[in-house]
Design an enzyme around this catalytic site. Sequence first.
Site, mmCIF file in Angstrom:
data_model
loop_
_atom_site.group_PDB
_atom_site.id
_atom_site.type_symbol
_atom_site.label_atom_id
_atom_site.label_comp_id
_atom_site.label_asym_id
_atom_site.label_seq_id
_atom_site.Cartn_x
_atom_site.Cartn_y
_atom_site.Cartn_z
ATOM 1 N N GLU A 100 0.837 -1.200 0.000
ATOM 2 C CA GLU A 100 0.000 0.000 0.000
ATOM 3 C C GLU A 100 0.878 1.259 0.000
ATOM 4 O O GLU A 100 1.882 1.312 0.709
ATOM 5 C CB GLU A 100 -0.820 -0.049 1.295
ATOM 6 C CG GLU A 100 -2.140 0.644 1.191
ATOM 7 C CD GLU A 100 -3.039 0.305 2.380
ATOM 8 O OE1 GLU A 100 -3.348 -0.886 2.574
ATOM 9 O OE2 GLU A 100 -3.414 1.227 3.095
ATOM 10 N N CYS A 113 3.230 8.539 1.450
ATOM 11 C CA CYS A 113 3.391 7.652 2.596
ATOM 12 C C CYS A 113 3.833 6.301 2.024
ATOM 13 O O CYS A 113 3.058 5.639 1.333
ATOM 14 C CB CYS A 113 2.042 7.552 3.310
ATOM 15 S SG CYS A 113 2.081 6.454 4.711
ATOM 16 N N CYS A 120 4.063 -6.551 8.273
ATOM 17 C CA CYS A 120 4.901 -6.049 9.364
ATOM 18 C C CYS A 120 4.929 -7.073 10.494
ATOM 19 O O CYS A 120 3.897 -7.640 10.836
ATOM 20 C CB CYS A 120 4.347 -4.729 9.895
ATOM 21 S SG CYS A 120 5.371 -3.982 11.184
ATOM 22 N N CYS A 124 1.504 -4.503 16.344
ATOM 23 C CA CYS A 124 0.897 -3.516 17.251
ATOM 24 C C CYS A 124 -0.625 -3.701 17.210
ATOM 25 O O CYS A 124 -1.201 -3.931 16.143
ATOM 26 C CB CYS A 124 1.279 -2.099 16.830
ATOM 27 S SG CYS A 124 3.064 -1.832 16.895
ATOM 28 N N CYS A 127 -3.061 -1.621 14.843
ATOM 29 C CA CYS A 127 -2.587 -1.406 13.468
ATOM 30 C C CYS A 127 -3.061 -2.510 12.525
ATOM 31 O O CYS A 127 -2.836 -3.697 12.788
ATOM 32 C CB CYS A 127 -1.061 -1.336 13.464
ATOM 33 S SG CYS A 127 -0.365 -1.188 11.811
ATOM 34 N N CYS A 339 -3.391 2.642 7.695
ATOM 35 C CA CYS A 339 -2.580 1.915 6.737
ATOM 36 C C CYS A 339 -2.743 0.411 6.914
ATOM 37 O O CYS A 339 -2.807 -0.104 8.013
ATOM 38 C CB CYS A 339 -1.128 2.294 6.885
ATOM 39 S SG CYS A 339 -0.201 1.501 5.599
HETATM 40 N N1 SAH Z 1 6.372 0.759 11.894
HETATM 41 C C1 SAH Z 1 6.545 2.170 11.888
HETATM 42 C C2 SAH Z 1 5.932 2.881 10.696
HETATM 43 C C3 SAH Z 1 4.586 2.444 10.191
HETATM 44 S S1 SAH Z 1 3.116 3.014 10.949
HETATM 45 C C4 SAH Z 1 6.045 2.760 13.183
HETATM 46 O O1 SAH Z 1 5.487 2.035 13.990
HETATM 47 O O2 SAH Z 1 6.254 3.941 13.425
HETATM 48 C C5 SAH Z 1 3.097 4.762 10.920
HETATM 49 C C6 SAH Z 1 2.336 5.370 12.084
HETATM 50 O O3 SAH Z 1 0.925 5.068 12.007
HETATM 51 C C7 SAH Z 1 2.816 4.804 13.425
HETATM 52 O O4 SAH Z 1 2.938 5.841 14.372
HETATM 53 C C8 SAH Z 1 1.684 3.869 13.772
HETATM 54 O O5 SAH Z 1 1.664 3.572 15.132
HETATM 55 C C9 SAH Z 1 0.483 4.642 13.274
HETATM 56 N N2 SAH Z 1 -0.756 3.834 13.171
HETATM 57 C C10 SAH Z 1 -0.887 2.520 12.916
HETATM 58 N N3 SAH Z 1 -2.179 2.152 12.968
HETATM 59 C C11 SAH Z 1 -2.901 3.255 13.255
HETATM 60 C C12 SAH Z 1 -4.295 3.529 13.448
HETATM 61 N N4 SAH Z 1 -5.196 2.577 13.345
HETATM 62 N N5 SAH Z 1 -4.664 4.794 13.743
HETATM 63 C C13 SAH Z 1 -3.731 5.787 13.842
HETATM 64 N N6 SAH Z 1 -2.412 5.606 13.669
HETATM 65 C C14 SAH Z 1 -1.983 4.349 13.370
#
Ligand code: SAH
Length: 351
Positions: A100, A113, A120, A124, A127, A339
């Site tokens: 994506e 982006c 990944c 988390c 996510c 994302c």
């Molecule tokens: N792995 C890296 C980069 C990818 S995610 C990281 O963790 O920073 C980029 C950002 O989007 C991160 O801060 C992540 O925590 C956030 N993110 C992921 N899922 C999300 C969601 N559902 N709502 C808001 N932010 C989100």
Amino acid sequence: MTPLTHSQQITQNPLLGKSEVELTEWVQQQGQPAYRGKQLHEWIYQKGARSLSEISVFPKQWRAELEAVEIGRSTLHYRSPAADGTVKFLLRQTDGNIIETVGIPTEKRLTVCVSSQVGCPMACDFCATGKGGFTRNLATHEIVDQVLTVQEDFGQRVSNIVFMGMGEPLLNTDNVIKAVRCINQDIGIGQRLITLSTVGIPGYIRRLAEHHLQATLAVSLHASNQELREQLIPSAKHYPLTALLDECREYVQTTGRRVTFEYILLAGLNDRPEHAIELAKHLRGFQSHVNLIPYNPINEVDYQRPGPHRIQAFVEALKNFHIAVSVRRSRGLEADAACGQLRASQKKADG
Ligand code: SAH
């Protein structure tokens, strides 16, 4: 494991991602004069050539010989525009994997982006990408391709890059650094306009600092204490918050660049004024900036986004401690903004 068929193989040693010097060496190895390297560079990075046969300034016979050489571009699998101008792309790689990428236009900017991995491994809890598991790292050219794809689709120069798509960039540090250099030197985007976002992997921020990049480091903190962070981010169990913050302080010292801390706001969980105060205490005297991200809902879990008053109260609490803070505006909400969401919903639709 079944071997990949020819068309499924990841393009080996493609031309995309190479510098002008490397492309010049390559054309010379093919028995061509050095100036063809500059032409090749221009056709790949400025004119968006997808195959060498398109390069009309090259002699016809040589073009025919080059037919099998890969530039290393992806193909468009799906394009999803939102009312606010944001466009999400699903891009198919040569081995069939789909990633994506998002193009986010504002009045003066076009931000891309980009993804750094297929899926990944960090898992988390909030996510969508994390829920889908991990497949592999992206190669340098697969990262660079995303920038060119958005640039061509919008017919406009890309101004900013954020590594906030799928994946954990620091688990793919070598290819990410090569991609940053290429995006900077070959596409011409200033390093300061490139942001690397990481959840933090022990020792990796230190390693990144040694490269002395001018790119901005953003660290996904999301919690004001260790216990809360472990609830949201499984890998935090192996990385105490204090150790992560120490590594970030070292990063500031080594690079002279301030760090951004990302903090997702999840209603009732980490969005109370006490959390803001706890966070502020960690960050006092730290050359940093807090970027609050109101949670983007995903299907797999039922966290909630806090209302505007809650968000504002969190901002004010941080400001009372003189912490620089901003709130990220959500873009393209109607098109599976979080994302990894679009890829997940497309997979379902495709059966
Ligand atoms: N792995 C890296 C980069 C990818 S995610 C990281 O963790 O920073 C980029 C950002 O989007 C991160 O801060 C992540 O925590 C956030 N993110 C992921 N899922 C999300 C969601 N559902 N709502 C808001 N932010 C989100």
